[in-house]
Design a protein around this motif. Structure first.
Motif, mmCIF file in Angstrom:
data_model
loop_
_atom_site.group_PDB
_atom_site.id
_atom_site.type_symbol
_atom_site.label_atom_id
_atom_site.label_comp_id
_atom_site.label_asym_id
_atom_site.label_seq_id
_atom_site.Cartn_x
_atom_site.Cartn_y
_atom_site.Cartn_z
ATOM 1 N N LEU A 1 -2.879 -3.889 4.692
ATOM 2 C CA LEU A 1 -2.511 -5.217 4.217
ATOM 3 C C LEU A 1 -3.102 -5.440 2.824
ATOM 4 O O LEU A 1 -4.142 -4.893 2.466
ATOM 5 C CB LEU A 1 -3.012 -6.281 5.188
ATOM 6 C CG LEU A 1 -2.387 -6.245 6.600
ATOM 7 C CD1 LEU A 1 -3.015 -7.323 7.474
ATOM 8 C CD2 LEU A 1 -0.871 -6.437 6.515
ATOM 9 N N VAL A 2 -2.409 -6.312 2.066
ATOM 10 C CA VAL A 2 -2.777 -6.554 0.673
ATOM 11 C C VAL A 2 -3.121 -8.020 0.515
ATOM 12 O O VAL A 2 -2.446 -8.893 1.093
ATOM 13 C CB VAL A 2 -1.624 -6.155 -0.272
ATOM 14 C CG1 VAL A 2 -1.990 -6.472 -1.715
ATOM 15 C CG2 VAL A 2 -1.299 -4.680 -0.122
ATOM 16 N N ARG A 3 -4.150 -8.330 -0.263
ATOM 17 C CA ARG A 3 -4.503 -9.704 -0.624
ATOM 18 C C ARG A 3 -4.365 -9.862 -2.135
ATOM 19 O O ARG A 3 -4.550 -8.907 -2.892
ATOM 20 C CB ARG A 3 -5.922 -10.067 -0.180
ATOM 21 C CG ARG A 3 -6.997 -9.191 -0.779
ATOM 22 C CD ARG A 3 -8.377 -9.599 -0.270
ATOM 23 N NE ARG A 3 -8.708 -10.942 -0.646
ATOM 24 C CZ ARG A 3 -9.324 -11.258 -1.789
ATOM 25 N NH1 ARG A 3 -9.630 -10.308 -2.668
ATOM 26 N NH2 ARG A 3 -9.630 -12.503 -2.070
ATOM 27 N N TYR A 4 -4.019 -11.114 -2.546
ATOM 28 C CA TYR A 4 -3.734 -11.400 -3.952
ATOM 29 C C TYR A 4 -4.750 -12.405 -4.485
ATOM 30 O O TYR A 4 -5.237 -13.279 -3.749
ATOM 31 C CB TYR A 4 -2.318 -11.964 -4.128
ATOM 32 C CG TYR A 4 -1.228 -11.094 -3.539
ATOM 33 C CD1 TYR A 4 -0.641 -10.093 -4.308
ATOM 34 C CD2 TYR A 4 -0.781 -11.283 -2.227
ATOM 35 C CE1 TYR A 4 0.375 -9.301 -3.771
ATOM 36 C CE2 TYR A 4 0.225 -10.490 -1.690
ATOM 37 C CZ TYR A 4 0.794 -9.504 -2.464
ATOM 38 O OH TYR A 4 1.782 -8.726 -1.949
ATOM 39 N N ALA B 1 -4.002 -9.913 -9.521
ATOM 40 C CA ALA B 1 -4.563 -8.684 -8.981
ATOM 41 C C ALA B 1 -4.274 -8.597 -7.492
ATOM 42 O O ALA B 1 -4.204 -9.623 -6.792
ATOM 43 C CB ALA B 1 -6.071 -8.621 -9.242
ATOM 44 N N ALA B 2 -4.122 -7.344 -7.038
ATOM 45 C CA ALA B 2 -3.888 -7.095 -5.608
ATOM 46 C C ALA B 2 -4.822 -5.988 -5.160
ATOM 47 O O ALA B 2 -5.015 -4.997 -5.878
ATOM 48 C CB ALA B 2 -2.437 -6.704 -5.363
ATOM 49 N N SER B 3 -5.415 -6.139 -3.973
ATOM 50 C CA SER B 3 -6.326 -5.133 -3.431
ATOM 51 C C SER B 3 -6.068 -4.996 -1.933
ATOM 52 O O SER B 3 -5.563 -5.917 -1.279
ATOM 53 C CB SER B 3 -7.783 -5.519 -3.696
ATOM 54 O OG SER B 3 -8.100 -6.712 -3.000
ATOM 55 N N GLU B 4 -6.432 -3.815 -1.401
ATOM 56 C CA GLU B 4 -6.293 -3.592 0.031
ATOM 57 C C GLU B 4 -7.430 -4.289 0.778
ATOM 58 O O GLU B 4 -8.562 -4.339 0.299
ATOM 59 C CB GLU B 4 -6.320 -2.091 0.336
ATOM 60 C CG GLU B 4 -5.165 -1.316 -0.274
ATOM 61 C CD GLU B 4 -5.261 0.162 0.063
ATOM 62 O OE1 GLU B 4 -6.099 0.514 0.926
ATOM 63 O OE2 GLU B 4 -4.488 0.945 -0.521
ATOM 64 N N ILE B 5 -7.088 -4.807 1.931
ATOM 65 C CA ILE B 5 -8.116 -5.479 2.731
ATOM 66 C C ILE B 5 -9.149 -4.470 3.224
ATOM 67 O O ILE B 5 -10.355 -4.747 3.230
ATOM 68 C CB ILE B 5 -7.458 -6.224 3.916
ATOM 69 C CG1 ILE B 5 -6.558 -7.353 3.389
ATOM 70 C CG2 ILE B 5 -8.501 -6.771 4.867
ATOM 71 C CD1 ILE B 5 -5.840 -8.110 4.483
ATOM 72 N N ASP C 1 0.849 -1.179 0.000
ATOM 73 C CA ASP C 1 0.000 0.000 0.000
ATOM 74 C C ASP C 1 0.892 1.238 0.000
ATOM 75 O O ASP C 1 1.673 1.459 0.928
ATOM 76 C CB ASP C 1 -0.912 -0.013 1.230
ATOM 77 C CG ASP C 1 -1.868 1.165 1.229
ATOM 78 O OD1 ASP C 1 -1.936 1.874 0.195
ATOM 79 O OD2 ASP C 1 -2.543 1.383 2.234
ATOM 80 N N PRO C 2 0.817 2.117 -1.071
ATOM 81 C CA PRO C 2 1.700 3.281 -1.112
ATOM 82 C C PRO C 2 1.290 4.388 -0.142
ATOM 83 O O PRO C 2 2.041 5.344 0.056
ATOM 84 C CB PRO C 2 1.582 3.759 -2.572
ATOM 85 C CG PRO C 2 0.228 3.302 -2.991
ATOM 86 C CD PRO C 2 -0.025 2.011 -2.281
ATOM 87 N N ASP C 3 0.085 4.263 0.453
ATOM 88 C CA ASP C 3 -0.362 5.297 1.385
ATOM 89 C C ASP C 3 0.364 5.150 2.723
ATOM 90 O O ASP C 3 0.961 4.108 3.041
ATOM 91 C CB ASP C 3 -1.880 5.201 1.575
ATOM 92 C CG ASP C 3 -2.622 5.379 0.260
ATOM 93 O OD1 ASP C 3 -2.195 6.244 -0.532
ATOM 94 O OD2 ASP C 3 -3.610 4.652 0.013
ATOM 95 N N THR C 4 0.224 6.192 3.516
ATOM 96 C CA THR C 4 0.875 6.165 4.828
ATOM 97 C C THR C 4 0.231 5.145 5.753
ATOM 98 O O THR C 4 0.865 4.662 6.696
ATOM 99 C CB THR C 4 0.786 7.561 5.457
ATOM 100 O OG1 THR C 4 -0.582 7.982 5.501
ATOM 101 C CG2 THR C 4 1.596 8.573 4.650
ATOM 102 N N ALA C 5 -1.008 4.780 5.494
ATOM 103 C CA ALA C 5 -1.682 3.791 6.341
ATOM 104 C C ALA C 5 -1.061 2.417 6.191
ATOM 105 O O ALA C 5 -1.098 1.600 7.119
ATOM 106 C CB ALA C 5 -3.169 3.734 5.997
#
Length: 790
Positions: free
Chosen positions: A416-419, A459-463, A409-413
Motif C-alpha cells: 500500500l502507498v501513502r501520499y 511524495a508517495a512512499s510504501e507503508i 508499488d511496482p514490486d510483486t508484493a
C-alpha cells in the motif's frame, strides 16, 4: 764505408752474412767498425791513402716481457779501429740509454736492464759513437740505430663494447642477423698470429650461432616463440693465435630479447558467462566487465569488444578499457525485474592490429555468450504520470477537490502507498492531500488576479518501507470567474473646441478588465440609463471594445460653461455580466482654425485682452527679474561697511580730474606726487574704523629701505603676503592698489612730473647711445643744447 740495414729481419741476416764474408769478424747482433790499411807493393813507391772508417750495423731486437735474472743481451758495437787494447771507448746515447739500455764502453756490449712492453713502446732510437780514450776525439762519426721490441703473445682479445643488449623479432627465419661483435687484440698484428682472433659461441646454442671470422651472431632455429621464451643470454669467446692451443681468449655476454609479433589470437577463458545486475542500476553506469586473453603484448594485444547479437543488445552497451583491455558493460535503458528477468548477449573480442604473415594461425577474434540475470529490488512507488496539471476556480470554498494523484508499488508484493505534500515553500501549504487516496484539496480561497498558478510537490512512499519515496511535480492552475467589472483604461482629458460642429468626434475611449479574455474581452459602452437625454454630447459604441464621444450641437462658450460631465456605463461579456460607471470630464477650450487647442479655463481673461501664451510668459519673467534686482539691492545696502582706511589724505580720494591740457606741473600740487614714485610713502599703517585689531600689528618700516631695489613682481608678492597675515584686514576680499612705477629701465624716469624742481645743464648726448627708439629725442635735445650754448 757505411752499410745501413733495413728494419726487417731477413735483410738483417743478409747484411750479417755480407759482413762476415768481407771481414770475418762480424756476427748477428753486432756492429763492427773496420779501418782500411795502407798496402806496400813491391816495385812501387809507398802510396798514402785517406783512411776510410764507417759503422757496419743492423737493427737490434729485444724480446718484450723478459723476466730473466740477468740483463738481456741486445747486441755489440765494434769499430775496426779497436785493437783490443782498450784504447777505444764506446758511448751510447738516445732513448733509454743509461736507464733501460747500458753499454760496456770497452767491449761495446749492449744489455737491456728492464722488462719492456711492446704495447707501450715498439722501438727505441739510440746513437753510438767510438772515441779515443786518451784524446777523447771521435774515431767514427756518431751514427743512429734502432732497437725494436719484439712482440710476444701477452695480450688477450677484449670486447670493449660489451656486454651487449639486443632484440630480434620472434618467429624470425633461421639465419636472421642479430648483432656483430668485435674483439680487439693489443699484440702486433704484423708479426705471427698473436693478434689473429677467432670467434666461437660458449653459451646460447642451439638457438644462436656466430661467424668465427666476422663475429656476426645469427638465429639458429626456426620460429623462436616469445611466448615460450623471451630472454636469452649468449656468451661469445674471441681467441687469438687463430684459435690454436696456447692462444689467449676473452669473452662477452650478449643479452637477446625476442620482441613480440601478433601471432596469438585472443581467446575467452570461458564460452559462457553469467552476470547479476540489480534492477535499480542507474542508466549509463557500468554493470560488469569481461576480458579475452591475448598472449601478445603492446599494440598486438589491443582489443575491441562488440555485442554481435542477443535480446539485450538494445539495453546494454560495451566499450573497451585501453589500459586493462577489458570490455566494460554499461546499462543503456532501465531494468525492470517485473517485466524481464534475464538477457542474453553474444560478445566478440577481436584484435585491432593484425599481422597478415600469421593469418594462417586462425581468426584473431573470439566469441562468448553472456547471460545477465536481473535482480529484484524493493523499488519506491511509481506514479502513473511523470507530472500532473490540475485546475480549480478562483473563489472556490476551502476543501474543494482539485484532483487526484495515483501511485503503485511496482514490486510483486504490491504494498500500500501513502501520499503527502512536501512543504518546501509557502505555496505547498495552500493545499492538502488525502494520505490514502491522493486527492488534493484547497486550503485557502484563491484569487486568480493575485496568483494564477501554483506548483507543489507530492511524495508517495510504501507503508511497509517509508524510506523509499517517490516525488512528482503537480501544477495547479487557478481558473477565472467573472468577478471584476470593466473600467476605463485611463483617465481621459477630453477637450471640446468652442467652434466645434455637431456630430464631431472629440475623444475615443477604451476599457480594461482584470479578468481573462473569456470573461472580459467584449465590452459594451452606453450612457447611463435614467438620465434625461444629454443635449450637448452623445456616445457611440464602435463594437471593437472602443467608444467615441460626439458633440450634439455647435459652438460652446467658456464664458457660459467651461466644464461638462458625461457619465458612461461599461459592461463586459462575462457570465453573469458585470458593469461599472465612470464619468468623463469635458473641458471647453479656445482652438485654432486647424483644431489645435490654444487656451482653456483660467487663461480666458488674458485671451479676451488679446494676450497670447508667449506674452504671458514674458510678463512673468520680467516680474521675476525685478524681484531679484530688489532683493540684491537690499542685500548690498545691508552689507555696506565703513571705509577701511581712516586717513583723510588717501591718494585714492584726492585724484583731480580735468579735461584740458593743463598747465604742467602746477596741476599736480593737489596731491603728493611722491606716492607714485616712492612706494615707501604708502607704507604708513592704516587702521580700519569698524574693526579694532586684537593684536599689535607687525611693524613693516624696516622693509621700506629695500623697496628701491626690489622687483615689481616681488614687491606685489610681499604686499600680498602682508595683507594675508595682517589681523586688521577685513574678513572679505578687498582691492589693493600699488602706485609703483618700477625702476627696471636703464634710462630711468623720463616723466615731466619732477621737472619743476630740476634745473640743471644736463648733457643729453647719451640719448644717442640708447638705440633707434630714442633717435628723435636725441636730435630734439641736441638742438635745445646747441641753442642754449649759442
Amino acid at each position: 764505408m757505411r752499410i745501413t740495414s733495413t728494419s726487417c729481419i731477413c735483410p738483417v741476416l743478409v747484411c750479417l752474412c755480407f759482413v762476415q764474408r768481407c771481414y770475418g769478424a762480424a756476427h748477428h747482433g753486432s756492429i763492427k767498425v773496420t779501418r782500411n790499411q795502407t798496402k806496400h807493393i813491391e816495385g812501387e813507391t809507398e802510396v798514402h791513402h785517406r783512411p776510410k772508417r764507417g759503422w757496419v750495423w743492423n737493427q737490434f731486437f729485444v724480446l718484450e716481457e723478459h723476466m730473466g735474472p740477468d740483463p738481456q743481451y741486445v747486441g755489440k758495437l765494434h769499430s775496426n779501429s779497436d785493437k783490443g787494447d782498450g784504447s777505444v771507448k764506446y758511448i751510447l746515447t738516445g732513448e733509454g740509454a743509461g736507464t733501460i739500455f747500458i753499454i760496456d764502453d770497452t767491449t761495446g756490449d749492449i744489455h737491456s736492464t728492464k722488462s719492456l712492453d711492446r704495447e707501450q713502446k715498439t722501438h727505441y732510437v739510440l746513437h753510438a759513437q767510438a772515441i779515443d780514450r786518451r784524446t777523447n776525439k771521435p774515431l767514427e762519426p756518431e751514427s743512429e740505430f734502432i732497437i725494436k721490441v719484439q712482440d710476444i703473445n701477452d695480450n688477450a682479445p677484449k670486447f670493449t663494447d660489451g656486454p651487449y643488449i639486443v632484440t630480434v623479432p620472434e618467429m624470425s627465419e633461421m639465419g636472421t642477423s642479430v648483432l656483430q661483435v668485435t674483439a680487439t687484440d693489443a699484440d702486433d698484428p704484423t708479426y705471427g698470429n698473436s693478434a689473429r682472433v677467432v670467434y666461437s659461441i660458449l653459451q646460447g646454442q642451439p638457438y644462436f650461432s656466430v661467424d668465427p671470422k666476422t663475429g656476426v651472431i645469427r638465429t639458429a632455429l626456426h620460429n623462436m616463440d616469445r611466448e615460450a621464451r623471451e630472454h636469452y643470454s649468449v656468451v661469445i669467446q674471441a681467441k687469438d693465435m687463430a684459435g690454436q692451443v696456447g692462444g689467449l681468449s676473452g669473452s662477452t655476454t650478449v643479452n637477446i630479447t625476442l620482441t613480440d609479433v601478433n601471432d596469438n589470437p585472443p581467446r575467452f577463458p570461458q564460452k559462457h558467462y553469467q552476470l547479476y545486475v540489480p534492477e535499480s542500476a542507474q542508466v549509463g553506469s557500468a554493470v560488469g566487465k569481461i576480458k579475452a586473453n591475448d598472449a601478445d603484448t603492446g599494440s598486438n594485444a589491443d582489443m575491441k569488444y562488440t555485442i554481435i547479437n542477443g535480446d539485450g543488445s538494445g539495453v546494454f552497451s560495451i566499450s573497451t578499457d585501453k589500459e586493462t583491455r577489458e570490455g566494460i558493460l554499461s546499462l543503456k535503458k532501465p531494468l525492470n525485474y517485473e517485466k524481464k528477468k534475464s538477457y542474453t548477449l553474444n560478445i566478440e573480442g577481436a584484435n585491432t592490429h593484425l599481422d597478415f604473415r600469421f593469418s594462417h594461425l586462425g581468426p584473431f577474434k573470439d566469441v562468448t555468450m553472456l547471460k545477465i540475470i536481473v535482480g529484484d529490488v524493493d523499488e519506491p512507488p511509481l506514479f502513473t504520470m511523470p507530472s500532473y496539471v490540475m485546475e480549480v476556480y478562483e473563489n472556490a470554498k476551502i476543501g474543494t477537490a482539485v484532483g487526484t494523484v495515483m501511485a503503485h508499488d511496482p514490486d510483486t508484493a504490491n504494498s500500500l502507498v501513502r501520499y503527502f505534500i512536501e512543504h518546501n515553500t509557502e505555496e505547498d501549504r495552500y493545499f492538502t492531500i488525502d494520505a490514502s487516496t491522493g486527492t488534493i484539496k484547497t486550503a485557502k480561497i484563491f484569487d486568480r488576479e493575485e496568483m494564477p498558478w501554483y506548483n507543489i510537490t507530492v511524495a508517495a512512499s510504501e507503508i511497509d518501507n517509508p524510506e523509499l519515496v517517490t516525488h512528482v511535480p503537480v501544477g495547479v492552475r487557478i481558473l477565472d470567474v467573472n468577478d471584476n467589472p470593466p473600467e476605463l483604461a485611463r483617465d481621459y482629458d477630453v477637450v471640446v473646441c468652442e467652434n466645434a460642429k455637431p456630430g464631431q468626434v472629440i475623444q475615443t475611449i477604451t476599457a480594461t478588465d482584470k479578468d481573462n479574455s473569456a470573461n472580459g474581452a467584449r465590452f459594451h459602452f452606453s450612457l447611463e440609463e435614467g438620465l434625461s437625454l444629454n443635449p450637448n454630447f452623445t456616445l457611440r459604441d464602435n463594437e471593437d471594445n472602443t467608444a467615441s464621444i460626439l458633440t450634439r450641437r455647435k459652438r460652446y462658450s467658456r464664458s457660459t460653461q467651461d466644464i461638462y460631465y458625461l457619465p458612461v456605463l461599461i459592461s463586459d461579456g462575462g457570465v453573469p455580466p458585470l458593469s461599472s460607471s465612470s464619468t468623463l470630464t469635458i473641458r471647453v477650450c479656445a482652438c485654432e482654425r486647424d483644431g489645435r487647442v490654444r487656451t482653456c479655463h483660467t487663461e480666458a481673461f488674458l485671451s479676451s485682452a488679446g494676450l497670447s501664451t508667449g506674452a504671458l510668459i514674458a510678463i512673468l519673467l520680467c516680474v521675476v527679474i525685478l524681484l531679484a534686482i530688489v532683493v540684491l539691492f537690499v542685500t548690498l545696502r545691508r552689507s555696506k561697511k565703513e571705509p577701511l582706511i581712516i586717513s583723510e589724505e588717501d591718494v585714492r580720494e584726492n585724484v583731480v580730474t580735468y579735461d584740458d591740457e593743463g598747465g604742467g606741473e602746477e596741476d599736480t600740487e593737489a596731491f603728493d606726487i611722491t606716492a607714485l614714485r616712492n612706494p615707501s610713502a604708502a607704507e604708513e599703517l592704516k587702521y580700519r574704523r569698524d574693526v579694532r585689531p586684537e593684536v599689535k600689528p607687525v611693524c613693516r618700516h624696516h622693509l621700506s629701505s629695500s623697496l628701491d631695489s626690489i622687483d615689481v613682481q616681488e614687491f606685489i608678492k610681499q604686499r600680498l603676503a602682508e595683507a594675508d597675515q595682517d589681523p586688521s584686514v577685513p574678513p572679505y576680499d578687498s582691492l589693493q592698489t600699488y602706485a609703483y612705477e618700477g625702476h627696471r629701465s636703464e634710462a630711468g624716469s623720463i616723466s615731466s612730473l619732477d621737472s619743476a624742481t630740476t634745473h640743471s645743464d644736463q648733457d643729453y648726448n647719451y640719448l644717442g647711445d640708447w638705440g633707434p627708439e630714442f633717435k628723435k629725442l636725441a636730435e630734439l635735445y641736441g638742438e635745445i643744447e646747441s641753442e642754449r650754448t649759442t
